[in-house]
Scaffold this motif. Structure first.
Motif, PDB file in Angstrom:
ATOM      1  N   GLU A 160       0.832  -1.205   0.000  1.00 40.75           N
ATOM      2  CA  GLU A 160       0.000   0.000   0.000  1.00 40.75           C
ATOM      3  C   GLU A 160       0.866   1.254   0.000  1.00 40.75           C
ATOM      4  O   GLU A 160       0.643   2.189  -0.781  1.00 40.75           O
ATOM      5  CB  GLU A 160      -0.942   0.015   1.208  1.00 40.75           C
ATOM      6  N   ALA A 161       1.878   1.282   0.866  1.00 42.89           N
ATOM      7  CA  ALA A 161       2.752   2.456   0.943  1.00 42.89           C
ATOM      8  C   ALA A 161       3.521   2.651  -0.362  1.00 42.89           C
ATOM      9  O   ALA A 161       3.758   3.785  -0.789  1.00 42.89           O
ATOM     10  CB  ALA A 161       3.720   2.305   2.116  1.00 42.89           C
ATOM     11  N   ALA A 191      -5.062  -6.043  -3.604  1.00 45.66           N
ATOM     12  CA  ALA A 191      -5.938  -5.200  -2.793  1.00 45.66           C
ATOM     13  C   ALA A 191      -5.151  -4.091  -2.106  1.00 45.66           C
ATOM     14  O   ALA A 191      -5.579  -2.930  -2.066  1.00 45.66           O
ATOM     15  CB  ALA A 191      -6.657  -6.061  -1.755  1.00 45.66           C
ATOM     16  N   SER A 192      -3.973  -4.425  -1.570  1.00 45.22           N
ATOM     17  CA  SER A 192      -3.172  -3.426  -0.859  1.00 45.22           C
ATOM     18  C   SER A 192      -2.652  -2.347  -1.807  1.00 45.22           C
ATOM     19  O   SER A 192      -2.636  -1.156  -1.469  1.00 45.22           O
ATOM     20  CB  SER A 192      -1.996  -4.105  -0.152  1.00 45.22           C
ATOM     21  N   LEU A 194      -3.947  -1.350  -4.721  1.00 44.00           N
ATOM     22  CA  LEU A 194      -5.044  -0.485  -5.146  1.00 44.00           C
ATOM     23  C   LEU A 194      -5.443   0.465  -4.027  1.00 44.00           C
ATOM     24  O   LEU A 194      -5.766   1.642  -4.265  1.00 44.00           O
ATOM     25  CB  LEU A 194      -6.239  -1.327  -5.587  1.00 44.00           C
ATOM     26  N   ALA A 195      -5.389  -0.008  -2.786  1.00 47.43           N
ATOM     27  CA  ALA A 195      -5.713   0.850  -1.642  1.00 47.43           C
ATOM     28  C   ALA A 195      -4.722   2.010  -1.550  1.00 47.43           C
ATOM     29  O   ALA A 195      -5.093   3.133  -1.187  1.00 47.43           O
ATOM     30  CB  ALA A 195      -5.693   0.037  -0.353  1.00 47.43           C
ATOM     31  N   GLY A 196      -3.453   1.757  -1.892  1.00 48.92           N
ATOM     32  CA  GLY A 196      -2.462   2.829  -1.863  1.00 48.92           C
ATOM     33  C   GLY A 196      -2.743   3.897  -2.902  1.00 48.92           C
ATOM     34  O   GLY A 196      -2.599   5.105  -2.640  1.00 48.92           O
ATOM     35  N   TYR A 197      -3.139   3.476  -4.084  1.00 50.15           N
ATOM     36  CA  TYR A 197      -3.513   4.415  -5.154  1.00 50.15           C
ATOM     37  C   TYR A 197      -4.699   5.272  -4.712  1.00 50.15           C
ATOM     38  O   TYR A 197      -4.678   6.505  -4.849  1.00 50.15           O
ATOM     39  CB  TYR A 197      -3.852   3.609  -6.411  1.00 50.15           C
ATOM     40  N   ARG A 198      -5.694   4.623  -4.157  1.00 49.93           N
ATOM     41  CA  ARG A 198      -6.889   5.357  -3.755  1.00 49.93           C
ATOM     42  C   ARG A 198      -6.601   6.325  -2.617  1.00 49.93           C
ATOM     43  O   ARG A 198      -7.131   7.437  -2.585  1.00 49.93           O
ATOM     44  CB  ARG A 198      -7.979   4.356  -3.342  1.00 49.93           C
ATOM     45  N   ARG A 199      -5.749   5.920  -1.692  1.00 53.52           N
ATOM     46  CA  ARG A 199      -5.431   6.790  -0.558  1.00 53.52           C
ATOM     47  C   ARG A 199      -4.695   8.040  -1.023  1.00 53.52           C
ATOM     48  O   ARG A 199      -4.955   9.146  -0.526  1.00 53.52           O
ATOM     49  CB  ARG A 199      -4.598   6.018   0.472  1.00 53.52           C
ATOM     50  N   ALA A 200      -3.776   7.888  -1.979  1.00 58.43           N
ATOM     51  CA  ALA A 200      -3.044   9.052  -2.486  1.00 58.43           C
ATOM     52  C   ALA A 200      -3.992  10.050  -3.146  1.00 58.43           C
ATOM     53  O   ALA A 200      -3.870  11.268  -2.948  1.00 58.43           O
ATOM     54  CB  ALA A 200      -1.972   8.599  -3.469  1.00 58.43           C
TER      55      ALA A 200
END
Length: 346
Positions: A160-161, A191-192, A194-200
């Motif tokens: 994610e990071a 999943a992790s 894609l979560a990093g992309y969305r968080r940014a």
């Protein structure tokens, strides 16, 4: 571990009858064969050619089951884990599941039958219940991916990071239409990331456009098609890639579309292969500490084998963003309009 002697007592026949029944000997009646096989399945008896071929001596082997070994990172990890295992006087056996749960089960079954001392597993998307049950019989460590159903510690990258930093890098250059092509969300790594992309995007106050996101099986041909469709349909100014093979497929698509990187499209890859350093202007990419992660995993495994206090703790290893020439501020409106006309004419 259930033995032939155990099965003989359960079914109420001799050892030789059990052995013959399991080998489908014609002298044994179908009814007895059925009783023996039912008992073998119910009590987890394992006997097959692969297990007999692997069996050197009890506890002499450690298994390493991965989807494939073609990736440079997987080869580096196998070497690092083998170094740790060899230090205990054991041998590492590498098996490739192809991400197929049935093949994964066959490899795990063979290793358990060979009395392997332990196992390192990069699990498939959904391991079969029998696989999970078998893994409870020996020390197991998950690597790169993790499945909650497995009661085994996991050594993973901070996926994610890594993708968060890659996406934030493009945002910092001024990009606002940023695409993402990554692996399936049904796998922990997909999943992790894609979560990093969305968080940014969220932290930058940008709304996510579902049309700019494509998740596919992590293979070159699928990535090639997904990348091309995303570029032609949405015209992003930058794209973040969520896997080494996905990066390779995207690089091939860039060549076919004759896109100019970074003048028309900024690109951030995943992994650090030799070709990425000299591809075009050099590919900005997320570099993974593969050897370091594998050594930590191997050290933990050795502690388990020796029943020693654990020196290495499971957790996530941070990746590094390598900035090269494939990323730059987004192109001007005139250039993008010209490019769009050219793409629509192809």
């Amino acid at each position: 571990m259930t033995t032939i002697k155990d099965l003989a007592g359960i079914v109420g026949v001799s050892h030789s009858t059990v052995a013959r029944a399991l080998n489908d000997h014609p002298a044994i009646t179908p009814a007895v064969k059925a009783r023996v096989r039912a008992a073998a399945e119910a009590h987890g008896y394992i006997a097959n050619a692969a297990a007999r071929a692997l069996r050197v001596q009890s506890g002499a082997l450690v298994g390493f089951v991965v989807p494939d070994i073609e990736e440079n990172d997987m080869a580096a990890m196998a070497k690092a884990i083998a170094e740790c295992v060899n230090a205990t006087g054991r041998q590492l056996v590498v098996s490739c599941s192809g991400d197929a749960p049935e093949r994964e089960l066959a490899h795990v079954r063979a290793l358990v039958g060979a009395r392997a001392a332990a196992l390192v597993l990069m699990p498939s998307e959904r391991p079969l219940p029998e696989t999970i049950a078998l893994l409870s019989r020996l020390p197991t460590v998950q690597l790169v991916r993790q499945v909650e159903a497995l009661a085994a510690e996991a050594f993973v990258f901070d996926d994610e990071a890594a993708i968060h930093e890659a996406t934030a890098h493009l945002i910092g250059l001024g990009h606002r239409r940023i695409g993402y092509v990554g692996g399936s969300e049904t796998v922990s790594t997909g999943a992790s990331r894609l979560a990093g992309y969305r968080r940014a995007l969220r932290e930058a106050g940008l709304a996510e456009d579902p049309a700019l996101v494509s998740t596919v099986p992590p293979h070159g041909p699928a990535a090639f098609g997904a990348f091309r469709r995303l570029v032609e349909a949405t015209r992003p100014s930058g794209i973040v890639l969520g896997g080494p093979r996905i990066t390779l497929g995207a690089a091939e698509a860039v060549g076919e579309l004759r896109l100019r990187v970074p003048e028309e499209l900024s690109l951030v890859g995943f992994g650090d292969r030799a070709w990425m350093r000299w591809w075009g202007p050099g590919l900005t990419t997320v570099a993974l500490p593969a050897r370091e992660l594998a050594l930590a995993c191997g050290g933990h495994l050795v502690d388990l084998l020796r029943a020693a206090p654990r020196q290495e703790q499971a957790g996530a290893q941070a990746a590094t963003l390598l900035r090269r020439g494939s990323t730059a501020p987004p192109p001007g409106g005139a250039m993008m309009r010209k490019r769009r006309r050219n793409l629509s004419e192809k």
